[in-house]
Design a protein around this motif. Structure first.
Motif, PDB file in Angstrom:
ATOM      1  N   ILE A   1       0.827  -1.203   0.000  1.00  0.00           N
ATOM      2  CA  ILE A   1       0.000   0.000   0.000  1.00  0.00           C
ATOM      3  C   ILE A   1       0.865   1.259   0.000  1.00  0.00           C
ATOM      4  N   VAL A   2       1.885   1.286   0.848  1.00  0.00           N
ATOM      5  CA  VAL A   2       2.782   2.445   0.895  1.00  0.00           C
ATOM      6  C   VAL A   2       3.526   2.581  -0.438  1.00  0.00           C
ATOM      7  N   GLY A   3       3.897   1.452  -1.042  1.00  0.00           N
ATOM      8  CA  GLY A   3       4.533   1.482  -2.355  1.00  0.00           C
ATOM      9  C   GLY A   3       3.620   2.083  -3.411  1.00  0.00           C
ATOM     10  N   TRP A   4       2.332   1.794  -3.333  1.00  0.00           N
ATOM     11  CA  TRP A   4       1.363   2.361  -4.277  1.00  0.00           C
ATOM     12  C   TRP A   4       1.260   3.873  -4.090  1.00  0.00           C
ATOM     13  N   PHE A   5       1.226   4.320  -2.834  1.00  0.00           N
ATOM     14  CA  PHE A   5       1.208   5.763  -2.582  1.00  0.00           C
ATOM     15  C   PHE A   5       2.487   6.425  -3.072  1.00  0.00           C
ATOM     16  N   ALA A   6       3.610   5.741  -2.934  1.00  0.00           N
ATOM     17  CA  ALA A   6       4.881   6.283  -3.437  1.00  0.00           C
ATOM     18  C   ALA A   6       4.821   6.427  -4.954  1.00  0.00           C
ATOM     19  N   LEU A   7       4.228   5.472  -5.625  1.00  0.00           N
ATOM     20  CA  LEU A   7       4.073   5.547  -7.078  1.00  0.00           C
ATOM     21  C   LEU A   7       3.196   6.739  -7.456  1.00  0.00           C
ATOM     22  N   GLN A   8       2.086   6.924  -6.755  1.00  0.00           N
ATOM     23  CA  GLN A   8       1.195   8.046  -7.037  1.00  0.00           C
ATOM     24  C   GLN A   8       1.867   9.390  -6.774  1.00  0.00           C
ATOM     25  N   ALA A   9       2.716   9.439  -5.752  1.00  0.00           N
ATOM     26  CA  ALA A   9       3.391  10.687  -5.404  1.00  0.00           C
ATOM     27  C   ALA A   9       4.658  10.909  -6.230  1.00  0.00           C
ATOM     28  N   LYS A  10       4.964   9.951  -7.101  1.00  0.00           N
ATOM     29  CA  LYS A  10       6.163  10.006  -7.941  1.00  0.00           C
ATOM     30  C   LYS A  10       7.448  10.029  -7.119  1.00  0.00           C
ATOM     31  N   HIS A  11       7.433   9.290  -6.026  1.00  0.00           N
ATOM     32  CA  HIS A  11       8.622   9.076  -5.209  1.00  0.00           C
ATOM     33  C   HIS A  11       9.147   7.676  -5.544  1.00  0.00           C
ATOM     34  N   TRP A  12       9.733   7.561  -6.724  1.00  0.00           N
ATOM     35  CA  TRP A  12      10.121   6.260  -7.275  1.00  0.00           C
ATOM     36  C   TRP A  12      11.091   5.515  -6.373  1.00  0.00           C
ATOM     37  N   TRP A  13      11.943   6.207  -5.643  1.00  0.00           N
ATOM     38  CA  TRP A  13      12.971   5.549  -4.832  1.00  0.00           C
ATOM     39  C   TRP A  13      12.387   4.724  -3.692  1.00  0.00           C
ATOM     40  N   TRP A  14      11.149   4.963  -3.279  1.00  0.00           N
ATOM     41  CA  TRP A  14      10.536   4.173  -2.226  1.00  0.00           C
ATOM     42  C   TRP A  14       9.975   2.851  -2.734  1.00  0.00           C
ATOM     43  N   ILE A  15       9.713   2.753  -4.012  1.00  0.00           N
ATOM     44  CA  ILE A  15       9.059   1.550  -4.548  1.00  0.00           C
ATOM     45  C   ILE A  15       9.911   0.299  -4.351  1.00  0.00           C
ATOM     46  N   PRO A  16      11.211   0.282  -4.723  1.00  0.00           N
ATOM     47  CA  PRO A  16      11.988  -0.937  -4.483  1.00  0.00           C
ATOM     48  C   PRO A  16      12.140  -1.282  -3.001  1.00  0.00           C
ATOM     49  N   VAL A  17      12.180  -0.267  -2.156  1.00  0.00           N
ATOM     50  CA  VAL A  17      12.298  -0.511  -0.715  1.00  0.00           C
ATOM     51  C   VAL A  17      11.040  -1.197  -0.197  1.00  0.00           C
ATOM     52  N   MET A  18       9.883  -0.696  -0.604  1.00  0.00           N
ATOM     53  CA  MET A  18       8.623  -1.287  -0.158  1.00  0.00           C
ATOM     54  C   MET A  18       8.415  -2.684  -0.750  1.00  0.00           C
ATOM     55  N   LEU A  19       8.849  -2.878  -1.991  1.00  0.00           N
ATOM     56  CA  LEU A  19       8.762  -4.223  -2.577  1.00  0.00           C
ATOM     57  C   LEU A  19       9.662  -5.201  -1.827  1.00  0.00           C
ATOM     58  N   ALA A  20      10.835  -4.749  -1.417  1.00  0.00           N
ATOM     59  CA  ALA A  20      11.741  -5.617  -0.650  1.00  0.00           C
ATOM     60  C   ALA A  20      11.107  -6.007   0.685  1.00  0.00           C
ATOM     61  N   ILE A  21      10.473  -5.044   1.354  1.00  0.00           N
ATOM     62  CA  ILE A  21       9.798  -5.366   2.619  1.00  0.00           C
ATOM     63  C   ILE A  21       8.659  -6.346   2.373  1.00  0.00           C
ATOM     64  N   ALA A  22       7.887  -6.128   1.315  1.00  0.00           N
ATOM     65  CA  ALA A  22       6.776  -7.038   0.999  1.00  0.00           C
ATOM     66  C   ALA A  22       7.276  -8.454   0.718  1.00  0.00           C
TER      67      ALA A  22
END
Length: 102
Positions: free
Chosen positions: A32-53
């Motif tokens: 969910i946080v990764g999806w919000f990061a995508l919407q906010a265009k904070h691309w650097w959070w997406i791999p971090v959130m995927l790793a946690i998932a």
């Protein structure tokens, strides 16, 4: 912030059957946080959130134990707090107003 609370509270359940529920919650909240990061265009959070998932996924769990797993719990909680403080998504009304729509 909810994810950080889940991980910190879940550190008490590491090594028990109840920790499976913590894994579910952490993995889902990371996506969910990764999806919000995508919407906010904070691309650097997406791999971090995927790793946690992936690490906290309950379907194919990693066999971490002891201090390594406890440290990972607190590290992930800090990551969730940092993401929560930096990711900001504008709501739909503000986006439409900026485009001149009603």
């Amino acid at each position: 912030m909810i994810a950080a609370l889940v991980l910190i509270a879940g550190s008490l359940l590491v090594g028990t059957d109840g920790f499976t529920w913590i894994r579910y919650a952490a993995a889902i909240l990371a996506l969910i946080v990764g999806w919000f990061a995508l919407q906010a265009k904070h691309w650097w959070w997406i791999p971090v959130m995927l790793a946690i998932a992936v690490i906290w996924n309950p379907v194919y769990p990693f066999a971490f134990t002891g201090q390594l797993w406890m440290g990972a719990q607190y590290l992930a909680a800090i990551v969730f707090i940092a993401a929560g403080l930096t990711i900001r998504v504008r709501n739909a009304e503000d986006r439409n107003a900026a485009r001149g729509r009603k």
